[in-house]
Design a protein around this motif. Structure first.
Motif, PDB file in Angstrom:
ATOM      1  N   GLY A 173     114.266  73.700  49.580  1.00  0.00           N
ATOM      2  CA  GLY A 173     112.818  73.745  49.437  1.00  0.00           C
ATOM      3  C   GLY A 173     112.448  74.569  48.222  1.00  0.00           C
ATOM      4  N   ILE A 174     111.464  74.108  47.476  1.00  0.00           N
ATOM      5  CA  ILE A 174     111.042  74.800  46.259  1.00  0.00           C
ATOM      6  C   ILE A 174     109.673  75.433  46.506  1.00  0.00           C
ATOM      7  CG2 ILE A 174     110.575  74.558  43.800  1.00  0.00           C
ATOM      8  CD1 ILE A 174     113.497  73.863  44.663  1.00  0.00           C
ATOM      9  N   VAL A 175     109.590  76.757  46.322  1.00  0.00           N
ATOM     10  CA  VAL A 175     108.345  77.488  46.499  1.00  0.00           C
ATOM     11  C   VAL A 175     107.747  77.753  45.118  1.00  0.00           C
ATOM     12  CG1 VAL A 175     107.260  79.591  47.384  1.00  0.00           C
ATOM     13  CG2 VAL A 175     109.193  78.569  48.604  1.00  0.00           C
ATOM     14  N   ILE A 176     106.505  77.291  44.943  1.00  0.00           N
ATOM     15  CA  ILE A 176     105.812  77.454  43.663  1.00  0.00           C
ATOM     16  C   ILE A 176     104.558  78.281  43.891  1.00  0.00           C
ATOM     17  CG2 ILE A 176     104.626  76.257  41.787  1.00  0.00           C
ATOM     18  CD1 ILE A 176     106.565  73.970  42.125  1.00  0.00           C
ATOM     19  N   ARG A 177     104.358  79.272  43.016  1.00  0.00           N
ATOM     20  CA  ARG A 177     103.195  80.158  43.102  1.00  0.00           C
ATOM     21  C   ARG A 177     102.168  79.755  42.052  1.00  0.00           C
ATOM     22  NH1 ARG A 177     105.042  85.755  42.457  1.00  0.00           N
ATOM     23  NH2 ARG A 177     105.568  85.584  44.648  1.00  0.00           N
ATOM     24  N   LYS A 178     100.918  79.732  42.481  1.00  0.00           N
ATOM     25  CA  LYS A 178      99.783  79.452  41.587  1.00  0.00           C
ATOM     26  C   LYS A 178      98.981  80.742  41.455  1.00  0.00           C
ATOM     27  CE  LYS A 178      95.391  76.969  41.661  1.00  0.00           C
ATOM     28  NZ  LYS A 178      94.549  76.100  42.488  1.00  0.00           N
ATOM     29  N   VAL A 179      98.846  81.215  40.201  1.00  0.00           N
ATOM     30  CA  VAL A 179      98.039  82.411  39.937  1.00  0.00           C
ATOM     31  C   VAL A 179      97.017  82.079  38.854  1.00  0.00           C
ATOM     32  CG1 VAL A 179      99.827  84.067  40.632  1.00  0.00           C
ATOM     33  CG2 VAL A 179      99.744  83.281  38.279  1.00  0.00           C
ATOM     34  N   VAL A 201     113.523  79.653  46.579  1.00  0.00           N
ATOM     35  CA  VAL A 201     114.096  78.428  47.143  1.00  0.00           C
ATOM     36  C   VAL A 201     114.389  78.682  48.615  1.00  0.00           C
ATOM     37  CG1 VAL A 201     115.053  77.543  44.987  1.00  0.00           C
ATOM     38  CG2 VAL A 201     116.422  79.077  46.382  1.00  0.00           C
ATOM     39  N   LEU A 202     114.301  77.610  49.406  1.00  0.00           N
ATOM     40  CA  LEU A 202     114.522  77.689  50.852  1.00  0.00           C
ATOM     41  C   LEU A 202     115.677  76.762  51.223  1.00  0.00           C
ATOM     42  CD1 LEU A 202     110.757  77.296  51.823  1.00  0.00           C
ATOM     43  CD2 LEU A 202     112.028  79.449  51.623  1.00  0.00           C
ATOM     44  N   PRO A 203     116.916  77.290  51.346  1.00  0.00           N
ATOM     45  CA  PRO A 203     118.050  76.437  51.701  1.00  0.00           C
ATOM     46  C   PRO A 203     117.874  75.801  53.077  1.00  0.00           C
ATOM     47  CG  PRO A 203     118.801  78.577  50.898  1.00  0.00           C
ATOM     48  CD  PRO A 203     117.320  78.667  51.094  1.00  0.00           C
ATOM     49  N   GLY A 219      94.952  86.991  47.865  1.00  0.00           N
ATOM     50  CA  GLY A 219      93.887  87.023  46.859  1.00  0.00           C
ATOM     51  C   GLY A 219      93.799  85.669  46.173  1.00  0.00           C
ATOM     52  N   ASP A 220      93.951  85.677  44.843  1.00  0.00           N
ATOM     53  CA  ASP A 220      93.908  84.429  44.076  1.00  0.00           C
ATOM     54  C   ASP A 220      95.277  83.761  43.954  1.00  0.00           C
ATOM     55  OD1 ASP A 220      91.205  84.643  43.661  1.00  0.00           O
ATOM     56  OD2 ASP A 220      91.407  85.700  41.744  1.00  0.00           O
ATOM     57  N   ALA A 221      96.319  84.450  44.387  1.00  0.00           N
ATOM     58  CA  ALA A 221      97.677  83.885  44.305  1.00  0.00           C
ATOM     59  C   ALA A 221      97.972  83.077  45.561  1.00  0.00           C
ATOM     60  CB  ALA A 221      98.702  84.993  44.138  1.00  0.00           C
ATOM     61  N   ILE A 222      98.452  81.856  45.355  1.00  0.00           N
ATOM     62  CA  ILE A 222      98.786  80.968  46.471  1.00  0.00           C
ATOM     63  C   ILE A 222     100.217  80.479  46.283  1.00  0.00           C
ATOM     64  CG2 ILE A 222      98.159  78.879  47.734  1.00  0.00           C
ATOM     65  CD1 ILE A 222      95.397  79.067  46.347  1.00  0.00           C
ATOM     66  N   GLU A 223     101.011  80.537  47.348  1.00  0.00           N
ATOM     67  CA  GLU A 223     102.377  80.013  47.301  1.00  0.00           C
ATOM     68  C   GLU A 223     102.450  78.740  48.128  1.00  0.00           C
ATOM     69  OE1 GLU A 223     105.251  82.979  48.349  1.00  0.00           O
ATOM     70  OE2 GLU A 223     104.938  84.054  46.461  1.00  0.00           O
ATOM     71  N   TYR A 224     103.092  77.721  47.536  1.00  0.00           N
ATOM     72  CA  TYR A 224     103.229  76.423  48.171  1.00  0.00           C
ATOM     73  C   TYR A 224     104.704  76.078  48.346  1.00  0.00           C
ATOM     74  CZ  TYR A 224      98.404  75.621  46.570  1.00  0.00           C
ATOM     75  OH  TYR A 224      97.068  75.710  46.336  1.00  0.00           O
ATOM     76  N   HIS A 225     105.010  75.402  49.460  1.00  0.00           N
ATOM     77  CA  HIS A 225     106.311  74.733  49.579  1.00  0.00           C
ATOM     78  C   HIS A 225     106.059  73.373  48.941  1.00  0.00           C
ATOM     79  CE1 HIS A 225     109.728  73.123  52.374  1.00  0.00           C
ATOM     80  NE2 HIS A 225     109.976  72.929  51.087  1.00  0.00           N
ATOM     81  N   ALA A 226     106.353  73.280  47.652  1.00  0.00           N
ATOM     82  CA  ALA A 226     105.941  72.122  46.857  1.00  0.00           C
ATOM     83  C   ALA A 226     106.751  70.873  47.162  1.00  0.00           C
ATOM     84  CB  ALA A 226     106.032  72.456  45.372  1.00  0.00           C
ATOM     85  N   ALA A 227     108.042  71.026  47.306  1.00  0.00           N
ATOM     86  CA  ALA A 227     108.900  69.855  47.509  1.00  0.00           C
ATOM     87  C   ALA A 227     110.241  70.313  48.067  1.00  0.00           C
ATOM     88  CB  ALA A 227     109.110  69.118  46.198  1.00  0.00           C
ATOM     89  N   ALA A 266     108.521  68.540  52.542  1.00  0.00           N
ATOM     90  CA  ALA A 266     107.229  69.201  52.320  1.00  0.00           C
ATOM     91  C   ALA A 266     106.535  68.538  51.149  1.00  0.00           C
ATOM     92  CB  ALA A 266     107.431  70.677  52.038  1.00  0.00           C
ATOM     93  N   ASP A 267     105.217  68.636  51.175  1.00  0.00           N
ATOM     94  CA  ASP A 267     104.438  68.076  50.086  1.00  0.00           C
ATOM     95  C   ASP A 267     103.276  69.024  49.806  1.00  0.00           C
ATOM     96  OD1 ASP A 267     103.542  66.329  48.134  1.00  0.00           O
ATOM     97  OD2 ASP A 267     102.387  65.125  49.563  1.00  0.00           O
ATOM     98  N   TRP A 268     103.556  70.036  49.033  1.00  0.00           N
ATOM     99  CA  TRP A 268     102.570  71.034  48.632  1.00  0.00           C
ATOM    100  C   TRP A 268     101.892  71.678  49.846  1.00  0.00           C
ATOM    101  CZ3 TRP A 268     102.353  73.072  43.894  1.00  0.00           C
ATOM    102  CH2 TRP A 268     103.073  72.403  42.905  1.00  0.00           C
ATOM    103  N   LYS A 269     102.722  72.107  50.773  1.00  0.00           N
ATOM    104  CA  LYS A 269     102.232  72.802  51.967  1.00  0.00           C
ATOM    105  C   LYS A 269     101.983  74.272  51.613  1.00  0.00           C
ATOM    106  CE  LYS A 269     103.656  74.119  56.575  1.00  0.00           C
ATOM    107  NZ  LYS A 269     104.778  74.185  57.499  1.00  0.00           N
ATOM    108  N   GLU A 270     100.785  74.758  51.907  1.00  0.00           N
ATOM    109  CA  GLU A 270     100.462  76.149  51.595  1.00  0.00           C
ATOM    110  C   GLU A 270     101.229  77.070  52.543  1.00  0.00           C
ATOM    111  OE1 GLU A 270      96.619  79.091  51.604  1.00  0.00           O
ATOM    112  OE2 GLU A 270      96.305  77.018  50.930  1.00  0.00           O
ATOM    113  N   LEU A 271     101.960  78.024  51.962  1.00  0.00           N
ATOM    114  CA  LEU A 271     102.739  78.972  52.758  1.00  0.00           C
ATOM    115  C   LEU A 271     101.980  80.272  52.974  1.00  0.00           C
ATOM    116  CD1 LEU A 271     106.306  78.558  51.205  1.00  0.00           C
ATOM    117  CD2 LEU A 271     105.437  77.593  53.337  1.00  0.00           C
ATOM    118  N   ARG A 272     101.426  80.822  51.904  1.00  0.00           N
ATOM    119  CA  ARG A 272     100.663  82.057  52.051  1.00  0.00           C
ATOM    120  C   ARG A 272      99.678  82.213  50.902  1.00  0.00           C
ATOM    121  NH1 ARG A 272     103.507  87.483  50.317  1.00  0.00           N
ATOM    122  NH2 ARG A 272     104.514  86.771  48.422  1.00  0.00           N
ATOM    123  N   ARG A 273      98.673  83.048  51.146  1.00  0.00           N
ATOM    124  CA  ARG A 273      97.624  83.296  50.164  1.00  0.00           C
ATOM    125  C   ARG A 273      97.442  84.806  50.076  1.00  0.00           C
ATOM    126  NH1 ARG A 273      92.932  79.998  48.485  1.00  0.00           N
ATOM    127  NH2 ARG A 273      93.959  78.306  49.598  1.00  0.00           N
TER     128      ARG A 273
END
Length: 184
Positions: A12-18, A34-36, A50-58, A41-48
């Motif tokens: 799993g690939i975790v991508i952060r948006k800031v 990364v999540l072994p 403030g303005d930073a959001i982490e997604y399980h992108a793929a 997943a398809d851009w599932k929000e993991l945590r927020r």
């Protein structure tokens, strides 16, 4: 008994948006983890935060090949072993497409050289380090250096390509022209 050419694990690939720091860039996207063994997943929000959001992108397969063990060994020998996540701008609704994840710094460099993909270095979890190390120990064979030897034939005795063979040479072709031969 057939030996497998490769093994794989889902990653799993975790991508952060800031938010961007300039007025020209609204958001910055960065692969951060990364999540072994992750599921789809398809851009599932993991945590927020403030303005930073982490997604399980793929979730993509991390494949290890027997022929690339030297590259994996090189990657494991760095101070912080890493997985390289290759992404490119999406043409669909998603902000980025995750192309692949690799443990080979050589393959990551090839993608980075094209300039079309974004390559992010993500620290490798300890369990993944152990899995890749076990694979390398099982299949890696040091390549023996063999020095190339020259043949003993003498090739300097012929003067190929000196002058035109159709024109008769009466003297040394390397000589300087004499004063008589110069035309004014």
């Amino acid at each position: 008994m057939a030996v497998e050419k490769s093994v794989s694990i889902s990653l799993g690939i975790v991508i952060r948006k800031v938010p961007g720091v300039t007025r020209w860039v609204d958001h910055v996207w960065k692969a951060v983890a990364v999540l072994p063994g992750a599921g789809a997943a398809d851009w599932k929000e993991l945590r927020r935060d403030g303005d930073a959001i982490e997604y399980h992108a793929a979730t993509v397969p991390l494949e290890l090949f027997r022929t690339d063990t030297e590259a994996y060994l090189h990657g494991l020998s760095t101070k912080i072993p890493a997985i390289y996540v290759v992404m490119r701008e999406s043409e669909g609704a998603d902000p980025l497409d995750v192309v692949l994840a690799t443990a080979s710094p050589y393959e990551a460099q090839d993608y980075a050289d094209t300039g079309e993909e974004l390559v992010e270095k993500v620290p490798m979890p300890e369990g993944l380090v152990a899995w890749i190390r076990d694979y390398v120990e099982q299949y890696h064979e040091d390549e023996v250096f063999i020095k190339r030897r020259r043949d003993k034939s003498r090739v300097d005795r012929e003067e190929n390509g000196i002058g035109d063979a159709r024109i008769r040479q009466t003297s040394d072709v390397y000589r300087a022209p004499s004063a008589k031969e110069t035309v004014h």
